[in-house]
Design an enzyme around this catalytic site. Structure first.
Site, PDB file in Angstrom:
ATOM      1  N   HIS A 127      -6.017  78.621 -20.141  1.00  0.00           N
ATOM      2  CA  HIS A 127      -5.073  78.634 -19.017  1.00  0.00           C
ATOM      3  C   HIS A 127      -5.751  78.251 -17.706  1.00  0.00           C
ATOM      4  O   HIS A 127      -6.404  79.077 -17.067  1.00  0.00           O
ATOM      5  CB  HIS A 127      -4.472  80.041 -18.920  1.00  0.00           C
ATOM      6  CG  HIS A 127      -3.300  80.143 -17.992  1.00  0.00           C
ATOM      7  ND1 HIS A 127      -2.240  80.968 -18.254  1.00  0.00           N
ATOM      8  CD2 HIS A 127      -3.014  79.540 -16.802  1.00  0.00           C
ATOM      9  CE1 HIS A 127      -1.350  80.872 -17.272  1.00  0.00           C
ATOM     10  NE2 HIS A 127      -1.808  80.014 -16.373  1.00  0.00           N
ATOM     11  N   ARG A 156      -4.351  70.480 -11.221  1.00  0.00           N
ATOM     12  CA  ARG A 156      -3.676  69.865 -10.051  1.00  0.00           C
ATOM     13  C   ARG A 156      -3.547  68.349 -10.103  1.00  0.00           C
ATOM     14  O   ARG A 156      -3.009  67.760  -9.172  1.00  0.00           O
ATOM     15  CB  ARG A 156      -4.381  70.257  -8.746  1.00  0.00           C
ATOM     16  CG  ARG A 156      -4.543  71.761  -8.536  1.00  0.00           C
ATOM     17  CD  ARG A 156      -3.248  72.512  -8.533  1.00  0.00           C
ATOM     18  NE  ARG A 156      -3.413  73.922  -8.158  1.00  0.00           N
ATOM     19  CZ  ARG A 156      -2.569  74.881  -8.526  1.00  0.00           C
ATOM     20  NH1 ARG A 156      -1.515  74.599  -9.284  1.00  0.00           N
ATOM     21  NH2 ARG A 156      -2.769  76.133  -8.141  1.00  0.00           N
ATOM     22  N   ASN A 168       2.248  72.321 -14.630  1.00  0.00           N
ATOM     23  CA  ASN A 168       2.900  72.303 -13.317  1.00  0.00           C
ATOM     24  C   ASN A 168       2.177  71.409 -12.313  1.00  0.00           C
ATOM     25  O   ASN A 168       1.849  71.810 -11.205  1.00  0.00           O
ATOM     26  CB  ASN A 168       3.096  73.720 -12.754  1.00  0.00           C
ATOM     27  CG  ASN A 168       1.794  74.431 -12.461  1.00  0.00           C
ATOM     28  OD1 ASN A 168       0.762  74.114 -13.061  1.00  0.00           O
ATOM     29  ND2 ASN A 168       1.811  75.367 -11.534  1.00  0.00           N
ATOM     30  N   ASP A 205       4.739  77.625 -17.280  1.00  0.00           N
ATOM     31  CA  ASP A 205       3.962  78.482 -16.369  1.00  0.00           C
ATOM     32  C   ASP A 205       4.137  77.967 -14.938  1.00  0.00           C
ATOM     33  O   ASP A 205       4.095  76.776 -14.692  1.00  0.00           O
ATOM     34  CB  ASP A 205       2.482  78.466 -16.742  1.00  0.00           C
ATOM     35  CG  ASP A 205       1.660  79.429 -15.902  1.00  0.00           C
ATOM     36  OD1 ASP A 205       2.010  80.614 -15.867  1.00  0.00           O
ATOM     37  OD2 ASP A 205       0.688  78.988 -15.270  1.00  0.00           O
ATOM     38  N   HIS A 249       4.723  82.715 -19.046  1.00  0.00           N
ATOM     39  CA  HIS A 249       4.434  83.510 -17.849  1.00  0.00           C
ATOM     40  C   HIS A 249       5.634  84.455 -17.726  1.00  0.00           C
ATOM     41  O   HIS A 249       6.715  84.023 -17.350  1.00  0.00           O
ATOM     42  CB  HIS A 249       4.324  82.568 -16.648  1.00  0.00           C
ATOM     43  CG  HIS A 249       4.277  83.237 -15.310  1.00  0.00           C
ATOM     44  ND1 HIS A 249       3.296  82.989 -14.391  1.00  0.00           N
ATOM     45  CD2 HIS A 249       5.108  84.130 -14.720  1.00  0.00           C
ATOM     46  CE1 HIS A 249       3.508  83.704 -13.294  1.00  0.00           C
ATOM     47  NE2 HIS A 249       4.612  84.412 -13.468  1.00  0.00           N
ATOM     48  N   ASP A 268      -6.735  81.419 -15.641  1.00  0.00           N
ATOM     49  CA  ASP A 268      -5.632  81.063 -14.731  1.00  0.00           C
ATOM     50  C   ASP A 268      -6.196  80.476 -13.434  1.00  0.00           C
ATOM     51  O   ASP A 268      -5.686  80.732 -12.343  1.00  0.00           O
ATOM     52  CB  ASP A 268      -4.717  82.271 -14.457  1.00  0.00           C
ATOM     53  CG  ASP A 268      -3.355  81.836 -13.898  1.00  0.00           C
ATOM     54  OD1 ASP A 268      -3.082  80.618 -13.855  1.00  0.00           O
ATOM     55  OD2 ASP A 268      -2.575  82.721 -13.502  1.00  0.00           O
TER      56      ASP A 268
HETATM   57 ZN    ZN Z   1       1.466  82.077 -14.661  1.00  0.00          ZN
HETATM   58 ZN    ZN Z   2      -1.049  79.868 -14.441  1.00  0.00          ZN
END
Ligand code: ZN
Ligand code: ZN
Length: 432
Positions: free
Chosen positions: A62, A66, A96, A154, A181, A307
Site C-alpha cells: 500500500h 502520485r 488514486n 483507496d 479503505h 500507506d
Molecule cells: Zn486509505
Molecule cells: Zn492509502
C-alpha cells in the site's frame, strides 16, 4: 551475473529456514543455498553478510506514488528510490493518481516508469470503479492483463454495499483481491482526527472508530456471500480487528494490513497540531493501539504496509483542519517495526519477515516473490537488527517530507536491498 551472499543468517518462513547459509544468485534468480564452508563459483561477486539477516524481499502492499498527475509530490522513480532505501523490493501503488488508474494504459504506464527507474518492482493496484467515483465498475480484466495485482478505491472508498457486492463478484471472476479503505463517510465526513477525549480537548472534529467498523462488517458479510478475497487496508480500530478475527475463525476469505504509524503513535501525538499526525484512518487512542499490537502478535493482522502518502510541504503547512491526510513511510517502516515490535518482544524476526514479505506475496498472489526458494526471483532484504541510526527527513529519497518521525533514533534497519539479483541500495554506515 552471479552474486554470493556469504556468511549471513538466512530467515525464510516460507521454507521454514532459520540458520546460517550462503545464497547464490544467478541471472536474477535464486540459484542455490550453500553451506557456509561449501565452495562457491569463483566468478561470483561476494556480498559479506556477516552478522546480518538475509530475508526474502519486503513487499509493501500500500503506497501512493502520485504519478501520473502529481509529480511535484512524488514520482514513480523517487518513490521507488525511497522504497529500496527502506528495504522494500516491491511496492503496490494505489490507483488514486490523476487520472485514476482505472484502465490498462495507465497500469502499463506505471510499470514502464518503474522499469525505467530500475529500482523497486511496481505492482499497481487498479481502481474498483471508473475514476473511483463509485458509479461504474472499471475494466478489471484488462487491468489485470496489463499487470494490476488487486483492485481498490483507496482514497475514495466504495460508498455503498450494492456497488461493493458487484465489485466483489466481478473481481472474483478475475481472481483479484478487493482492497478496501473502510470508512463510512456519513459518519466521518468533516473529521480530521480520531473522535475521542483528545479531539474534544483540542476542539477538532472527530472521525469515530465505528466509521471504519461498519464498513469492515459490510465487507466481511459481502466476502462471505460472494466468496471474493477481501483485504482490509490500514486497519486501525479495536472493533475492526475483532470483526476480522471472528471472520478468520469462520474461514471467510479476509486479510488485513497495519501501518507503522498506527502501531507506533496514538492520538496524543495530535496535541501539538502537527499536520504530520493527520492521516486517514487517524491515529487512534491507546486502547486501539493495544488491540493492534495484540493482533500483530496473534496473526489477526497479516501484513505491514506503509500507506506512504507524499504531500508537498506547502499543503501540510496549512492549519490542521485544512491540511491533506497522509504521511510518507517507506524509509521509516523497518526502523519502527524493530523499535515498536521486535525490540519490545512483541514479535520475533521470523514473524517480522512474515508480515513484510511472505504474507504480502501471498495476499496479492505475487508468484515467486516473498520466498528464497530456489528458482524464485532474487529479491532480497538484508537486515541489521542492531544498527543504530537516526532518520533525517532532509536525507529522505522521497520528494515529500511529511513525516512525524524526523530525528527519531532507531536500532535495526534494512542495510541492503537486492532486486532481481542486483544490489540497488546499501545503507551508509556512519561512525560517530
Ligand atoms: Zn486509505
Ligand atoms: Zn492509502
Amino acid at each position: 551475473m552471479k552474486l554470493l551472499i556469504a556468511n549471513g543468517h538466512l530467515i525464510d518462513p516460507s521454507e521454514n529456514q532459520n540458520s546460517g547459509k550462503n545464497l547464490l544468485l544467478e541471472d536474477g534468480k535464486i540459484a542455490a543455498w550453500l553451506n557456509q564452508n561449501e565452495n562457491a563459483p569463483e566468478d561470483a561477486e561476494v556480498f559479506d553478510a556477516t552478522g546480518l539477516i538475509v530475508a526474502p524481499g519486503f513487499i509493501d502492499l500500500h503506497v501512493h506514488l502520485r504519478e501520473p498527475g502529481q509529480e511535484h509530490k512524488e514520482t514513480i522513480a523517487s518513490g521507488c528510490a525511497a522504497a529500496v532505501a527502506g528495504g522494500w523490493t516491491s511496492v503496490c501503488p494505489m490507483p488514486n493518481t490523476n487520472p485514476v488508474n482505472d484502465n490498462a494504459a495507465i497500469t502499463r504506464y506505471m510499470i514502464e516508469q518503474a522499469e525505467h527507474a530500475n529500482l523497486a518492482n511496481v505492482f499497481p493496484v487498479g481502481a474498483i470503479t471508473k475514476s473511483s467515483d463509485g458509479a461504474e465498475l472499471a475494466e478489471m480484466g484488462e487491468m489485470k492483463a496489463a499487470g494490476a495485482v488487486a483492485v481498490s478505491d483507496d482514497g475514495r472508498p466504495v460508498p455503498n454495499a450494492g456497488m461493493m457486492r458487484r465489485a466483489m463478484e466481478y473481481a472474483k471472476d478475475f481472481d483479484l483481491p478487493v482492497v478496501d479503505h473502510c470508512e463510512d463517510k456519513s459518519l466521518s465526513s468533516g473529521g480530521v482526527m480520531h473522535e475521542g477525549k483528545i479531539s474534544l480537548l483540542l476542539g477538532l472534529k472527530g472521525m469515530p472508530a465505528l466509521a471504519e467498523e461498519i464498513d469492515a462488517v459490510r465487507d466481511i458479510i459481502l466476502a462471505k456471500e460472494t466468496g471474493a478475497r477481501v483485504h482490509i487496508a490500514h486497519i486501525s480500530t479495536k472493533g475492526a480487528i475483532e470483526i476480522v478475527r471472528r471472520a478468520k475463525n469462520e474461514n471467510i476469505n479476509v486479510t488485513c494490513e497495519v501501518t507503522p504509524h498506527h502501531f507506533t503513535l496514538n492520538d496524543n501525538a495530535v496535541e501539538g497540531y502537527d499536520t504530520n499526525t493527520k492521516m486517514s484512518p487517524p491515529l487512534r487512542s491507546e486502547e486501539h493501539l493495544e488491540a493492534i499490537l495484540e493482533a500483530i502478535k496473534d496473526s489477526t493482522i497479516d501484513a505491514i504496509a506503509t500507506d506512504h502518502a507524499p504531500h508537498h510541504s506547502d499543503e501540510k503547512a496549512l492549519e490542521y483542519d485544512r491540511a491533506p491526510f497522509g504521511i510518507i513511510g517507506l524509509e521509516t517502516a523497518v526502523g519502527l517495526a524493530f523499535k515498536q515490535l521486535v525490540h519490545q518482544g512483541i514479535i520475533d524476526l521470523v514473524r517480522l519477515i512474515e508480515l513484510c514479505s511472505v504474507n504480502p506475496a501471498k495476499i496479492f498472489k505475487l508468484k515467486d516473490r516473498g520466498t528464497l526458494r530456489i528458482g524464485s526471483v532474487a529479491d532480497i532484504t538484508i537486515l541489521d537488527p542492531d544498527l543504530n541510526w537516526v532518520y533525517k527527513i532532509s536525507e529522505s529519497k522521497s520528494k515529500s517530507k511529511n513525516s512525524p518521525f524526523d530525528g527519531w533514533e532507531f536500532q535495526g534497519a534494512a542495510v541492503a536491498t537486492i532486486v532481481g539479483g542486483k544490489i540497488l541500495f546499501r545503507k551508509e554506515i556512519k561512525e560517530n
